[in-house]
Design a protein around this motif. Structure first.
Motif, PDB file in Angstrom:
ATOM      1  N   ARG A  85       0.824  -1.206   0.000  1.00  0.00           N
ATOM      2  CA  ARG A  85       0.000   0.000   0.000  1.00  0.00           C
ATOM      3  C   ARG A  85       0.855   1.251   0.000  1.00  0.00           C
ATOM      4  O   ARG A  85       1.856   1.316   0.706  1.00  0.00           O
ATOM      5  N   PRO A  86       0.418   2.261  -0.750  1.00  0.00           N
ATOM      6  CA  PRO A  86       1.097   3.552  -0.599  1.00  0.00           C
ATOM      7  C   PRO A  86       0.873   4.056   0.822  1.00  0.00           C
ATOM      8  O   PRO A  86      -0.104   3.692   1.477  1.00  0.00           O
ATOM      9  N   MET A  87       1.770   4.862   1.300  1.00  0.00           N
ATOM     10  CA  MET A  87       1.712   5.323   2.681  1.00  0.00           C
ATOM     11  C   MET A  87       0.384   6.019   3.011  1.00  0.00           C
ATOM     12  O   MET A  87      -0.136   5.885   4.106  1.00  0.00           O
ATOM     13  N   PHE A  88      -0.169   6.734   2.057  1.00  0.00           N
ATOM     14  CA  PHE A  88      -1.401   7.477   2.333  1.00  0.00           C
ATOM     15  C   PHE A  88      -2.624   6.568   2.467  1.00  0.00           C
ATOM     16  O   PHE A  88      -3.666   6.985   2.940  1.00  0.00           O
ATOM     17  N   PHE A  89      -2.506   5.315   2.082  1.00  0.00           N
ATOM     18  CA  PHE A  89      -3.639   4.397   2.183  1.00  0.00           C
ATOM     19  C   PHE A  89      -4.074   4.232   3.642  1.00  0.00           C
ATOM     20  O   PHE A  89      -5.250   4.301   3.962  1.00  0.00           O
ATOM     21  N   ASP A  90      -3.105   3.984   4.507  1.00  0.00           N
ATOM     22  CA  ASP A  90      -3.409   3.811   5.932  1.00  0.00           C
ATOM     23  C   ASP A  90      -3.290   5.108   6.719  1.00  0.00           C
ATOM     24  O   ASP A  90      -3.885   5.235   7.783  1.00  0.00           O
ATOM     25  N   TYR A  91      -2.525   6.047   6.215  1.00  0.00           N
ATOM     26  CA  TYR A  91      -2.286   7.310   6.928  1.00  0.00           C
ATOM     27  C   TYR A  91      -2.795   8.480   6.086  1.00  0.00           C
ATOM     28  O   TYR A  91      -2.080   9.425   5.793  1.00  0.00           O
ATOM     29  N   PRO A 135       5.261   7.614   9.924  1.00  0.00           N
ATOM     30  CA  PRO A 135       3.994   8.232  10.319  1.00  0.00           C
ATOM     31  C   PRO A 135       3.758   8.081  11.822  1.00  0.00           C
ATOM     32  O   PRO A 135       4.581   7.486  12.533  1.00  0.00           O
ATOM     33  N   GLU A 136       2.633   8.561  12.299  1.00  0.00           N
ATOM     34  CA  GLU A 136       2.323   8.549  13.735  1.00  0.00           C
ATOM     35  C   GLU A 136       2.509   7.160  14.347  1.00  0.00           C
ATOM     36  O   GLU A 136       2.374   6.144  13.678  1.00  0.00           O
ATOM     37  N   GLN A 146      -4.727  10.872   6.736  1.00  0.00           N
ATOM     38  CA  GLN A 146      -4.805  12.184   7.382  1.00  0.00           C
ATOM     39  C   GLN A 146      -3.437  12.866   7.482  1.00  0.00           C
ATOM     40  O   GLN A 146      -3.355  14.029   7.851  1.00  0.00           O
ATOM     41  N   ASP A 147      -2.385  12.155   7.135  1.00  0.00           N
ATOM     42  CA  ASP A 147      -1.025  12.682   7.210  1.00  0.00           C
ATOM     43  C   ASP A 147      -0.607  13.189   5.823  1.00  0.00           C
ATOM     44  O   ASP A 147      -0.325  12.394   4.924  1.00  0.00           O
ATOM     45  N   GLU A 148      -0.579  14.487   5.664  1.00  0.00           N
ATOM     46  CA  GLU A 148      -0.265  15.085   4.360  1.00  0.00           C
ATOM     47  C   GLU A 148       1.098  14.651   3.830  1.00  0.00           C
ATOM     48  O   GLU A 148       1.293  14.551   2.619  1.00  0.00           O
ATOM     49  N   ASN A 149       2.055  14.398   4.723  1.00  0.00           N
ATOM     50  CA  ASN A 149       3.388  13.969   4.284  1.00  0.00           C
ATOM     51  C   ASN A 149       3.342  12.654   3.520  1.00  0.00           C
ATOM     52  O   ASN A 149       4.147  12.430   2.617  1.00  0.00           O
ATOM     53  N   CYS A 150       2.409  11.798   3.858  1.00  0.00           N
ATOM     54  CA  CYS A 150       2.330  10.488   3.222  1.00  0.00           C
ATOM     55  C   CYS A 150       1.931  10.561   1.748  1.00  0.00           C
ATOM     56  O   CYS A 150       2.198   9.636   0.992  1.00  0.00           O
ATOM     57  N   TYR A 151       1.329  11.650   1.343  1.00  0.00           N
ATOM     58  CA  TYR A 151       0.948  11.820  -0.063  1.00  0.00           C
ATOM     59  C   TYR A 151       2.142  12.180  -0.937  1.00  0.00           C
ATOM     60  O   TYR A 151       2.067  12.099  -2.156  1.00  0.00           O
ATOM     61  N   GLN A 162       8.483   4.628  -0.611  1.00  0.00           N
ATOM     62  CA  GLN A 162       8.368   3.777   0.572  1.00  0.00           C
ATOM     63  C   GLN A 162       6.911   3.372   0.659  1.00  0.00           C
ATOM     64  O   GLN A 162       6.041   4.052   0.126  1.00  0.00           O
ATOM     65  N   TYR A 163       6.663   2.227   1.296  1.00  0.00           N
ATOM     66  CA  TYR A 163       5.307   1.692   1.282  1.00  0.00           C
ATOM     67  C   TYR A 163       5.053   0.829   2.507  1.00  0.00           C
ATOM     68  O   TYR A 163       5.978   0.407   3.202  1.00  0.00           O
TER      69      TYR A 163
END
Length: 112
Positions: A21-27, A64-65, A29-34, A39-40
């Motif tokens: 999963r791309p980082m933003f899939f689970d995170y 992430p958090e 709400q974290d703008e940095n993950c977009y 990294q994944y």
């Protein structure tokens, strides 16, 4: 690694959630993950940050958090930050969420 992968393949089969999963899939709400392109997450608990440049011996990794355990040295890092992570030629960069059973997958690395 097989039971962990099997668990998330079953989840993927039932829900359509990808195992890689791309980082933003689970995170989400974290703008940095977009902004993270190389990294994944592997399932919900393992973060991989591959070395992508020939000769590269370290790289920045955004965590992430939460708290994250480096699978080679066992050190815990607080999320919400970028860290510089070294990697020898024969190593990979991976972190496991603190509290996850997935850390057992990497016990052999932590015993060294």
């Amino acid at each position: 690694m097989k039971p962990y992968t099997q668990k998330y393949m079953d989840i993927a089969s039932k829900t359509g959630k990808p195992i890689m999963r791309p980082m933003f899939f689970d995170y989400y709400q974290d703008e940095n993950c977009y902004t993270l392109e190389d990294q994944y997450m592997y399932g919900e608990d393992i973060l991989f940050a591959p070395i992508v440049e020939q000769g590269q011996e370290q790289r920045e990794v955004y965590l992430p958090e939460g708290n994250w355990i480096h699978v080679f040295d066992g050190k815990t890092h607080t999320g919400g930050q970028i860290i510089i992570c070294p990697a020898k030629l024969h190593e990979f960069i991976a972190f496991v969420k603190e509290g996850s059973e997935a850390i057992k997958i990497f016990d052999i690395l932590l015993e060294k």
